[in-house]
Scaffold this motif. Structure first.
Motif, PDB file in Angstrom:
ATOM      1  N   CYS A   1       0.829  -1.215   0.000  1.00 44.05           N
ATOM      2  CA  CYS A   1       0.000   0.000   0.000  1.00 44.05           C
ATOM      3  C   CYS A   1       0.861   1.261   0.000  1.00 44.05           C
ATOM      4  CB  CYS A   1      -0.936   0.006   1.203  1.00 44.05           C
ATOM      5  SG  CYS A   1      -2.210  -1.266   1.135  1.00 44.05           S
ATOM      6  N   TYR A   2       1.925   1.258   0.767  1.00 42.93           N
ATOM      7  CA  TYR A   2       2.826   2.413   0.831  1.00 42.93           C
ATOM      8  C   TYR A   2       3.451   2.700  -0.530  1.00 42.93           C
ATOM      9  CZ  TYR A   2       7.135   4.997   1.553  1.00 42.93           C
ATOM     10  OH  TYR A   2       8.164   5.892   1.420  1.00 42.93           O
ATOM     11  N   VAL A   3       4.069   1.682  -1.116  1.00 48.36           N
ATOM     12  CA  VAL A   3       4.736   1.871  -2.406  1.00 48.36           C
ATOM     13  C   VAL A   3       3.726   2.319  -3.459  1.00 48.36           C
ATOM     14  CG1 VAL A   3       5.953   0.676  -4.285  1.00 48.36           C
ATOM     15  CG2 VAL A   3       6.643   0.294  -1.908  1.00 48.36           C
ATOM     16  N   LEU A   4       2.581   1.692  -3.488  1.00 42.97           N
ATOM     17  CA  LEU A   4       1.555   2.042  -4.458  1.00 42.97           C
ATOM     18  C   LEU A   4       1.053   3.473  -4.252  1.00 42.97           C
ATOM     19  CD1 LEU A   4      -0.046   0.745  -6.773  1.00 42.97           C
ATOM     20  CD2 LEU A   4      -1.725   0.005  -5.096  1.00 42.97           C
ATOM     21  N   ALA A   5       0.660   3.816  -3.039  1.00 40.47           N
ATOM     22  CA  ALA A   5       0.085   5.139  -2.763  1.00 40.47           C
ATOM     23  C   ALA A   5       1.065   6.270  -3.021  1.00 40.47           C
ATOM     24  CB  ALA A   5      -0.427   5.201  -1.324  1.00 40.47           C
ATOM     25  N   TYR A   6       2.269   6.138  -2.511  1.00 43.10           N
ATOM     26  CA  TYR A   6       3.234   7.240  -2.640  1.00 43.10           C
ATOM     27  C   TYR A   6       3.877   7.307  -4.023  1.00 43.10           C
ATOM     28  CZ  TYR A   6       2.358   8.729   2.007  1.00 43.10           C
ATOM     29  OH  TYR A   6       1.727   9.225   3.117  1.00 43.10           O
ATOM     30  N   SER A   7       3.933   6.173  -4.719  1.00 43.30           N
ATOM     31  CA  SER A   7       4.429   6.194  -6.098  1.00 43.30           C
ATOM     32  C   SER A   7       3.417   6.844  -7.036  1.00 43.30           C
ATOM     33  CB  SER A   7       4.735   4.775  -6.576  1.00 43.30           C
ATOM     34  OG  SER A   7       5.826   4.249  -5.870  1.00 43.30           O
ATOM     35  N   ILE A   8       2.153   6.737  -6.717  1.00 44.04           N
ATOM     36  CA  ILE A   8       1.104   7.401  -7.489  1.00 44.04           C
ATOM     37  C   ILE A   8       1.003   8.869  -7.090  1.00 44.04           C
ATOM     38  CG2 ILE A   8      -1.406   7.532  -7.855  1.00 44.04           C
ATOM     39  CD1 ILE A   8      -1.412   4.430  -7.523  1.00 44.04           C
TER      40      ILE A   8
END
Length: 138
Positions: free
Chosen positions: A83-90
């Motif tokens: 969730c972290y990688v996905l949210a902050y990468s977006i």
């Protein structure tokens, strides 16, 4: 019977989330704005320390999960990382794109991106915790 995505656990998740978000966001913004840490270090520390608090609060109060601790910790940690990688990468490129015509400083854009990432994270994290990390056996 199939579980609904949003039920009464979502309200408890939101209350726990407010507490957890205030805690983690304070860490993130202080690290970024006071100590000069990068976007990634600041947001990572938010989720590292916030996740520890979140695990215990959500396990016991939101999902009333009684499963094995190491199994649930592993699933919870995996969910948080994804969730972290996905949210902050977006959030970062999306915010840069949305605000590029305003010619704001990098600091302002990255502060906004961190807040956008927080919102994205909350939504996908709830779904991951409910249906993966603390999924109840049928």
């Amino acid at each position: 019977m199939q579980q609904r995505v949003f039920d009464k656990s979502f309200i408890t998740f939101l209350i726990v989330g407010v507490v957890n978000t205030l805690f983690g966001t304070a860490i993130m913004l202080v690290l970024y704005n006071v100590f000069g840490c990068s976007y990634w270090v600041s947001s990572f520390c938010d989720y590292f320390f916030g996740s520890i608090l979140s695990y215990f609060l959500n396990k016991h109060f939101t999902f009333h999960y009684q499963g094995t601790d190491w199994r649930s910790i592993t699933k919870f940690a995996l969910n948080i990382i994804i969730c972290y990688v996905l949210a902050y990468s977006i959030a970062l490129p999306l915010t840069r794109y949305a605000l590029e015509s305003m010619h704001l400083s990098k600091v302002v854009v990255e502060n906004v991106a961190m807040l956008v990432g927080t919102g994205l994270f909350m939504i996908i994290n709830y779904i991951g915790q409910k249906f993966f990390a603390f999924k109840k056996s049928v």
